[in-house]
Design a protein around this motif. Structure first.
Motif, short mmCIF file in Angstrom:
data_model
loop_
_atom_site.label_atom_id
_atom_site.label_comp_id
_atom_site.label_asym_id
_atom_site.label_seq_id
_atom_site.Cartn_x
_atom_site.Cartn_y
_atom_site.Cartn_z
N LYS A 1 4.11 14.67 6.37
CA LYS A 1 4.29 15.78 7.30
C LYS A 1 3.51 15.47 8.58
O LYS A 1 2.41 14.91 8.52
N ALA A 2 4.07 15.83 9.69
CA ALA A 2 3.42 15.56 10.98
C ALA A 2 2.05 16.23 11.07
O ALA A 2 1.15 15.74 11.76
N SER A 3 1.89 17.34 10.38
CA SER A 3 0.62 18.09 10.44
C SER A 3 -0.54 17.32 9.80
O SER A 3 -1.71 17.68 9.99
N GLN A 4 -0.22 16.26 9.05
CA GLN A 4 -1.28 15.47 8.42
C GLN A 4 -1.97 14.51 9.40
O GLN A 4 -2.96 13.89 9.06
N GLU B 1 -10.08 14.84 7.71
CA GLU B 1 -10.76 14.46 8.94
C GLU B 1 -9.76 13.94 9.96
O GLU B 1 -8.75 13.32 9.61
N ALA B 2 -10.06 14.18 11.22
CA ALA B 2 -9.27 13.56 12.29
C ALA B 2 -9.39 12.05 12.17
O ALA B 2 -10.45 11.52 11.88
N GLY B 3 -8.30 11.35 12.35
CA GLY B 3 -8.32 9.89 12.29
C GLY B 3 -8.17 9.31 10.91
O GLY B 3 -7.94 8.11 10.76
N GLN B 4 -8.28 10.13 9.87
CA GLN B 4 -8.22 9.61 8.50
C GLN B 4 -6.84 9.07 8.16
O GLN B 4 -6.70 8.01 7.54
N ALA B 5 -5.79 9.78 8.58
CA ALA B 5 -4.43 9.31 8.33
C ALA B 5 -4.17 8.00 9.08
O ALA B 5 -3.52 7.09 8.54
N TYR B 6 -4.70 7.90 10.29
CA TYR B 6 -4.51 6.67 11.07
C TYR B 6 -5.18 5.48 10.39
O TYR B 6 -4.60 4.39 10.30
N VAL C 1 0.82 -1.20 0.00
CA VAL C 1 0.00 0.00 0.00
C VAL C 1 0.86 1.26 0.00
O VAL C 1 1.90 1.33 0.66
N GLU C 2 0.40 2.23 -0.78
CA GLU C 2 1.07 3.53 -0.91
C GLU C 2 0.05 4.62 -0.62
O GLU C 2 -1.14 4.45 -0.90
N MET C 3 0.51 5.73 -0.06
CA MET C 3 -0.45 6.82 0.21
C MET C 3 0.26 8.17 0.25
O MET C 3 1.44 8.27 0.56
N SER C 4 -0.51 9.18 -0.11
CA SER C 4 -0.13 10.56 0.10
C SER C 4 -1.22 11.16 0.97
O SER C 4 -2.40 11.11 0.61
N LEU C 5 -0.82 11.71 2.11
CA LEU C 5 -1.81 12.19 3.09
C LEU C 5 -2.01 13.69 3.02
O LEU C 5 -2.57 14.29 3.93
N ALA C 6 -1.57 14.32 1.92
CA ALA C 6 -1.63 15.77 1.81
C ALA C 6 -3.06 16.31 1.84
O ALA C 6 -3.30 17.43 2.27
#
Length: 541
Positions: free
Chosen positions: A478-481, A455-460, A446-451
């Protein structure tokens, strides 16, 4: 299926059956899944809350039971729960559910919440148990329906009086009144407004002032994953503190006991599990950020199988899949789903993972959508590439095996109990997938770009789909994601404190749970075994 050998022709079969002597068996014919389902449907099961009609009948009927042949239940049915398959903490949740408590259990991604729900569902009487979930795909995972279908009040936008009217229609009210055990999965995506409304509807339709009209609630989900979708007309204040259903008075009235599953099954590497646990809480120390950024250079493709790109928006995933398919040369193969009822096709689209129309070419990147052979790695979420077609069916090369994708069947149930089915090749294009659609999946590449997470929890949710850090590639991290909702974090801090205090006896009379021993001392009464925790807690001096 097996049949008994009659080793002594001079002794009757009945005498042999009642003798208690070990008997040998010979194979006659295999039992199909349909046969097992028919037998299970005829077998009545009892709980503390719902006595079986058959057991009630036996209580009042006389007669010598020895004069009858052994019951079908004894010959053919097996216990619906295999205790060996459950962890200790999962078994404690099951025990509380079977004791009749209103239960909420939570846990991080991969702790077996849906697996446990299926076990709970199989242990409860099917005719008075309704399994629901906030989304159609989640409902399909547990063999249920959406909560909106069950509640029969539409999307929850109507006034309370209008909701009472809709749920009081003959068919809807009959379903409400028949239900004794209501299961709700993915509770984090149910809004406060909707939960409070259906709780009021339950009391109104069932003509009962008890919480949720006296229905036993079994609720599951992780509020640190995907939150409810905001509706424009919902009354949310600036702090958004009414967004989640745990902030409602209805939640406090209904939930009696809570549990947290802590043993992770999806990932095996404790280092990666610790990273995910930190991300779940919105904590990104520099060392974790560095490890995630380092994955951007990893080559995780094998045997021509590319990594699935997780996207924050469904439309973006669809565009990627269509454009990649169009770039492939060769002839298209079209697979139209065979739906048992054409009028239910839209519902089947929403509640089953397979598309109504699947277009494939040689070279197409696909995902398997059903467990076919766990030992061979042919599991839900496995990634492969189409290598050709044989007898009209796609041949797919997975990491360890080549598989001819034969048609499989998915069943969905309406609130009234009617069954609709979809027969389709168990594949979906998998160059890209939306984060929302990936919930419940385990992806081996799996690959992702979290830019563009919003939503909160979406990156997790996205990161926790990966089996390991070695099978994951995160682009431009980035940590801000990564962040968690402050209101949910407070809820879980309080939740942890209550779990620590769970050995205190709950206020008021509750049904006892087998295996829990109560011992009094000078300052308080403790529960010595089991992890039962009740919301209202009190020390007894």
């Amino acid at each position: 299926m097996v049949g008994e050998k009659n080793e002594n022709p001079n002794v009757s079969l009945r005498t042999q059956l009642l003798s208690g002597k070990p008997r040998s068996f010979e194979e006659i014919s295999p039992i199909t899944e349909a046969d097992i389902d028919k037998v299970k449907a005829k077998v009545s099961r009892t709980t503390n809350t719902t006595p079986s009609p058959s057991s009630r009948k036996r209580k009042f009927q006389g007669g010598d039971r020895d004069e009858k042949a052994p019951a079908a239940k004894k010959l053919y049915s097996q216990s619906p729960i295999s205790n060996e398959q459950l962890t200790i903490e999962q078994q404690e949740v099951l025990d509380a559910c079977l004791a009749g408590h209103n239960v909420f259990f939570t846990g991080s991604a991969g702790t077996g919440k849906s697996f446990l729900l299926r076990k709970i569902i199989s242990a409860l009487p099917p005719d008075v148990t309704t399994a629901t979930a906030s989304t159609g795909v989640a409902a399909c995972h547990i063999g249920g329906i959406t909560l909106h279908q069950f509640a029969a009040i539409g999307g929850g936008d109507a006034t309370l009086e209008r909701s009472y009217s809709m749920a009081s229609k003959p068919l809807a009210s009959q379903i409400w009144r028949k239900c004794k055990h209501l299961i709700i999965d993915e509770i984090s995506m149910i809004s406060a407004n909707y939960f409070e409304k259906i709780e009021a509807v339950a009391r109104h339709v069932r003509r009962s002032d008890k919480p949720f009209g006296g229905i036993q609630l079994i609720i599951c989900g992780d509020f640190l994953q995907l939150p409810p979708v905001n509706r424009v007309n919902e009354n949310l204040n600036k702090n958004n503190d009414r967004r989640f259903c745990f902030r409602t008075p209805a939640w406090d009235r209904c939930i009696q006991v809570c549990f947290e599953l802590t043993q992770v099954h999806r990932q095996k590497d404790m280092g990666f599990i610790n990273i995910l646990n930190s991300i779940r809480l919105g904590n990104i120390p520099p060392e974790i950020a560095e490890k995630l950024m380092a994955t951007s250079k990893q080559k995780i493709e094998q045997n021509g199988i590319l990594a699935t790109r997780l996207c924050s928006h469904t439309h973006e995933a669809n565009v990627i899949n269509e454009s990649k398919l169009n770039e492939l040369a060769g002839e298209e193969k079209v697979y139209d789903a065979q739906d048992s009822d054409p009028t239910s096709s839209k519902q089947l689209d929403q509640q089953t993972p397979v598309p109504g129309k699947l277009i494939l070419k040689v070279g197409a990147q696909v995902m398997l959508l059903k467990n076919i052979n766990i030992t061979s790695g042919l599991v839900n979420g496995a990634r492969g590439v189409v290598t050709g077609f044989r007898d009209g069916l796609p041949m797919v090369r997975f990491r360890n095996v080549e598989y001819m994708a034969k048609h499989e069947r998915w069943l969905i149930k309406s609130p009234s109990g009617a069954i609709s089915s979809r027969k389709q090749v168990p594949l979906r294009l998998a160059w890209a997938f939306s984060i929302h659609k990936s919930q419940g999946l385990t992806l081996d590449c799996v690959e992702m770009s979290l830019a563009r997470v919003f939503e909160a929890g979406q990156a997790y949710v996205a990161l926790s789909r990966a089996q390991s850090l070695e099978t994951l590639r995160v682009l431009d991290f980035k940590a801000s994601q990564v962040w968690a909702d402050a209101d949910v974090l407070k809820f879980y801090r309080d939740f942890k404190l209550r779990v620590e205090e769970m050995r205190l006896i709950p206020l008021g009379k509750k049904k006892s749970v087998p295996g829990i021993k109560v011992v009094k001392n000078k300052s308080k009464t403790k529960l010595l075994s089991g992890k039962l925790m009740s919301k209202p807690l009190v020390s007894i001096s």
